[in-house]
Write a protein that holds these residues in place. Structure first.
Motif, mmCIF file in Angstrom:
data_model
loop_
_atom_site.group_PDB
_atom_site.id
_atom_site.type_symbol
_atom_site.label_atom_id
_atom_site.label_comp_id
_atom_site.label_asym_id
_atom_site.label_seq_id
_atom_site.Cartn_x
_atom_site.Cartn_y
_atom_site.Cartn_z
ATOM 1 N N PHE A 150 -3.261 21.174 -5.791
ATOM 2 C CA PHE A 150 -3.343 21.110 -4.097
ATOM 3 C C PHE A 150 -2.452 20.830 -3.594
ATOM 4 O O PHE A 150 -2.499 21.905 -2.150
ATOM 5 N N MET A 151 -1.415 20.966 -3.339
ATOM 6 C CA MET A 151 -0.383 20.789 -2.729
ATOM 7 C C MET A 151 0.047 22.105 -2.356
ATOM 8 O O MET A 151 0.227 23.253 -1.536
ATOM 9 N N GLN A 152 0.446 23.126 -3.761
ATOM 10 C CA GLN A 152 0.959 24.330 -3.868
ATOM 11 C C GLN A 152 -0.058 25.096 -3.073
ATOM 12 O O GLN A 152 0.241 26.223 -2.566
ATOM 13 N N LEU A 153 -1.468 25.049 -3.453
ATOM 14 C CA LEU A 153 -2.300 25.820 -3.150
ATOM 15 C C LEU A 153 -2.152 25.513 -1.186
ATOM 16 O O LEU A 153 -2.590 26.689 -0.726
ATOM 17 N N THR A 154 -1.848 24.704 -0.770
ATOM 18 C CA THR A 154 -2.474 23.985 0.582
ATOM 19 C C THR A 154 -1.507 25.150 1.095
ATOM 20 O O THR A 154 -1.955 25.960 1.677
ATOM 21 N N ILE A 155 -0.170 24.978 0.537
ATOM 22 C CA ILE A 155 0.836 26.188 1.253
ATOM 23 C C ILE A 155 0.962 27.569 0.973
ATOM 24 O O ILE A 155 0.799 27.924 2.114
ATOM 25 N N ASN A 156 0.189 27.982 -0.706
ATOM 26 C CA ASN A 156 -0.123 29.784 -0.219
ATOM 27 C C ASN A 156 -1.091 29.922 0.647
ATOM 28 O O ASN A 156 -0.978 30.819 1.687
ATOM 29 N N GLY A 157 -1.846 28.874 1.087
ATOM 30 C CA GLY A 157 -3.192 29.696 1.639
ATOM 31 C C GLY A 157 -2.809 29.612 3.378
ATOM 32 O O GLY A 157 -3.091 30.001 4.120
ATOM 33 N N VAL A 158 -1.965 28.577 3.628
ATOM 34 C CA VAL A 158 -1.340 28.443 5.370
ATOM 35 C C VAL A 158 -0.734 29.219 5.395
ATOM 36 O O VAL A 158 -0.289 30.000 6.336
ATOM 37 N N ALA A 159 0.289 29.932 4.598
ATOM 38 C CA ALA A 159 1.148 31.102 4.248
ATOM 39 C C ALA A 159 0.977 32.189 4.740
ATOM 40 O O ALA A 159 0.690 33.287 5.388
ATOM 41 N N MET A 160 -0.751 32.159 3.437
ATOM 42 C CA MET A 160 -1.760 33.718 3.904
ATOM 43 C C MET A 160 -2.068 33.224 5.200
ATOM 44 O O MET A 160 -2.853 34.257 6.169
ATOM 45 N N GLY A 161 -2.896 32.024 5.880
ATOM 46 C CA GLY A 161 -3.441 31.979 7.208
ATOM 47 C C GLY A 161 -2.335 32.261 7.916
ATOM 48 O O GLY A 161 -3.090 33.195 9.081
ATOM 49 N N MET A 162 -1.720 31.999 8.500
ATOM 50 C CA MET A 162 -0.511 32.729 9.066
ATOM 51 C C MET A 162 0.220 34.408 9.207
ATOM 52 O O MET A 162 -0.255 34.384 10.236
ATOM 53 N N ILE A 163 0.032 34.790 7.858
ATOM 54 C CA ILE A 163 -0.699 36.365 8.253
ATOM 55 C C ILE A 163 -1.765 36.623 9.073
ATOM 56 O O ILE A 163 -1.820 37.839 9.641
ATOM 57 N N TYR A 164 -2.670 36.056 8.095
ATOM 58 C CA TYR A 164 -4.343 36.866 8.661
ATOM 59 C C TYR A 164 -4.292 36.265 10.772
ATOM 60 O O TYR A 164 -4.491 36.855 11.772
ATOM 61 N N THR A 165 -3.610 34.539 11.033
ATOM 62 C CA THR A 165 -3.384 35.022 12.133
ATOM 63 C C THR A 165 -2.892 35.854 12.849
ATOM 64 O O THR A 165 -3.021 35.827 14.047
ATOM 65 N N LEU A 166 -1.857 36.257 12.696
ATOM 66 C CA LEU A 166 -0.970 37.435 13.592
ATOM 67 C C LEU A 166 -2.007 38.722 13.983
ATOM 68 O O LEU A 166 -1.727 38.854 15.098
ATOM 69 N N MET A 167 -2.243 38.959 12.711
ATOM 70 C CA MET A 167 -3.171 40.593 12.751
ATOM 71 C C MET A 167 -4.724 39.245 13.983
ATOM 72 O O MET A 167 -4.717 40.698 14.660
ATOM 73 N N ALA A 168 -5.225 39.045 13.859
ATOM 74 C CA ALA A 168 -6.337 38.150 14.505
ATOM 75 C C ALA A 168 -6.122 37.580 15.964
ATOM 76 O O ALA A 168 -6.391 38.068 16.829
ATOM 77 N N MET A 169 -4.995 37.767 16.338
ATOM 78 C CA MET A 169 -4.335 36.878 17.682
ATOM 79 C C MET A 169 -4.497 38.320 18.003
ATOM 80 O O MET A 169 -4.608 38.747 19.481
ATOM 81 N N GLY A 170 -3.484 39.867 17.072
ATOM 82 C CA GLY A 170 -3.109 40.868 17.585
ATOM 83 C C GLY A 170 -5.099 41.657 18.595
ATOM 84 O O GLY A 170 -5.299 42.096 19.497
ATOM 85 N N LEU A 171 -6.092 40.930 17.134
ATOM 86 C CA LEU A 171 -7.793 42.137 17.577
ATOM 87 C C LEU A 171 -7.958 40.486 18.586
ATOM 88 O O LEU A 171 -8.176 41.612 20.034
ATOM 89 N N ILE A 172 -7.433 39.803 19.080
ATOM 90 C CA ILE A 172 -7.613 39.114 20.721
ATOM 91 C C ILE A 172 -7.208 39.080 21.574
ATOM 92 O O ILE A 172 -8.411 39.696 22.738
ATOM 93 N N LEU A 173 -5.958 39.638 21.492
ATOM 94 C CA LEU A 173 -5.184 40.125 22.811
ATOM 95 C C LEU A 173 -5.511 41.446 23.206
ATOM 96 O O LEU A 173 -6.075 41.930 24.794
ATOM 97 N N LEU A 174 -6.309 42.068 22.944
ATOM 98 C CA LEU A 174 -6.283 43.496 22.801
ATOM 99 C C LEU A 174 -7.899 43.929 23.647
ATOM 100 O O LEU A 174 -8.332 44.283 24.234
ATOM 101 N N ILE A 175 -9.080 42.763 23.068
ATOM 102 C CA ILE A 175 -10.381 42.774 23.234
ATOM 103 C C ILE A 175 -10.535 42.128 24.367
ATOM 104 O O ILE A 175 -11.228 42.100 25.305
ATOM 105 N N ARG A 176 -9.851 41.155 25.058
ATOM 106 C CA ARG A 176 -8.930 40.305 26.093
ATOM 107 C C ARG A 176 -8.660 41.243 26.981
ATOM 108 O O ARG A 176 -9.287 41.186 28.440
ATOM 109 N N ALA A 177 -7.656 42.119 26.303
ATOM 110 C CA ALA A 177 -7.058 43.256 27.726
ATOM 111 C C ALA A 177 -7.879 44.140 28.310
ATOM 112 O O ALA A 177 -7.786 44.333 29.182
ATOM 113 N N ILE A 178 -8.240 45.099 27.017
ATOM 114 C CA ILE A 178 -9.039 45.997 27.357
ATOM 115 C C ILE A 178 -10.688 46.103 26.780
ATOM 116 O O ILE A 178 -10.917 46.905 27.239
ATOM 117 N N GLY A 179 -10.786 45.053 26.406
ATOM 118 C CA GLY A 179 -12.108 45.326 25.237
ATOM 119 C C GLY A 179 -12.472 45.987 24.136
ATOM 120 O O GLY A 179 -14.032 46.563 24.160
#
Length: 298
Positions: free
Chosen positions: A13-42
């Motif tokens: 469980f701990m191993q999968l949690t660390i792996n999941g959070v790491a992958m979640g961080m990658i998705y977060t970096l892409m997702a924040m980019g999506l949100i920034l563009l939506i907010r800035a220029i729609g």
């Protein structure tokens, strides 16, 4: 039930949690980019995954083809990311910003995704390329073995999220960018160069995605299929609540954890499990975890 028994083992469980959070961080970096563009220029950017892929190829090329040491590779990569951001803006968005067909800029990002994929294939080939981890090896905590690469991904992801927060919430430059995004006409009357604020937004978006590509390259290899990770970033954005930065972060981490935990049940249908969770969330909370109802906004 066998998969559940495996998942409930503390070390697993701990191993999968660390792996999941790491992958979640990658998705977060892409997702924040999506949100920034939506907010800035729609504009919804359907080339976000390809920008991540391009970042992985650029850093691989600087490291293994140009053979730059790490201390020179990092600033060189940052300059490349900034250049890609500016080119992406002036080719994909700027000529179509006043088009009578509102979704023209969105469709142009779809075309840009195909072009970036083909450029990467022509330049680096279609075969996967091996990229070494930034820090090799594992750290042992009892019987638990954690890869340094995953831990480093979590740390770098958290630092980037914090820097974006400080920029937009604490610094004057970030407030100017938000003001220009909310009302371009008023911002220009006040002397704020909206072309500059838009360009900086694109640079930030490309840099976030590209660093994600650099961090994930040792795990998935460097190849054109990295662009498919964009679908999970979309799932994170929708799960968290469309338009919410906080929601994008939480939603992406949820998607990463679901993907990681589901590997104990199935490795073939992990994507199906991720999008099943997304559908369930939308059934009970259509606006996402942190989204607002349209009626509430009114």
């Amino acid at each position: 039930m066998q998969g559940l028994k495996i998942l409930l083992q503390p070390n697993v469980f701990m191993q999968l949690t660390i792996n999941g959070v790491a992958m979640g961080m990658i998705y977060t970096l892409m997702a924040m980019g999506l949100i920034l563009l939506i907010r800035a220029i729609g504009v919804m950017n359907f080339a976000q995954g390809e920008l991540l892929m391009l970042g992985a190829f650029i850093t691989w090329g600087l490291t293994y083809q140009v053979k730059l040491p790490f201390v020179l590779m990092v600033p060189a990569a940052m300059l490349c990311f900034a250049l890609v951001g500016v080119i992406f803006m002036f080719v994909v968005y700027w000529p179509l910003r006043t088009a009578s067909y509102p979704t023209a800029t969105v469709i142009s990002t779809m075309g840009a995704a195909m072009v970036i994929r083909e450029i990467a294939t022509i330049t680096w080939g279609s075969l996967p390329l091996v990229s070494a981890p930034l820090i090799k090896g594992v750290i042992r905590v009892g019987s638990l073995r954690l890869q340094y690469q995953y831990l480093l991904t979590i740390v770098i992801g958290a630092v980037l999220i914090f820097l974006v927060f400080v920029l937009f919430e604490k610094l004057y430059a970030g407030k100017i960018m938000q003001a220009a995004a909310q009302d371009k006409y008023a911002a220009e009357l006040l002397g704020i160069p909206t072309i500059l604020t838009t360009a900086v937004t694109y640079i930030i978006v490309v840099t976030l995605a590209s660093i994600g590509g650099y961090m994930i390259a040792p795990v998935f290899l460097v190849n054109v299929t990295l662009g498919t990770l964009q679908l999970r970033a979309f799932a994170g954005v929708v799960t968290g609540g469309f338009g919410s930065v906080k929601g994008a972060i939480v939603g992406s981490l949820v998607i990463g954890l679901v993907e990681s935990y589901s590997s104990t049940f199935t490795t073939t249908y992990k994507d199906a499990v991720v999008f099943l969770v997304l559908i369930v969330v939308l059934l009970f909370r259509p606006q996402g975890l942190f989204g607002e109802r349209v009626a509430d906004k009114a």
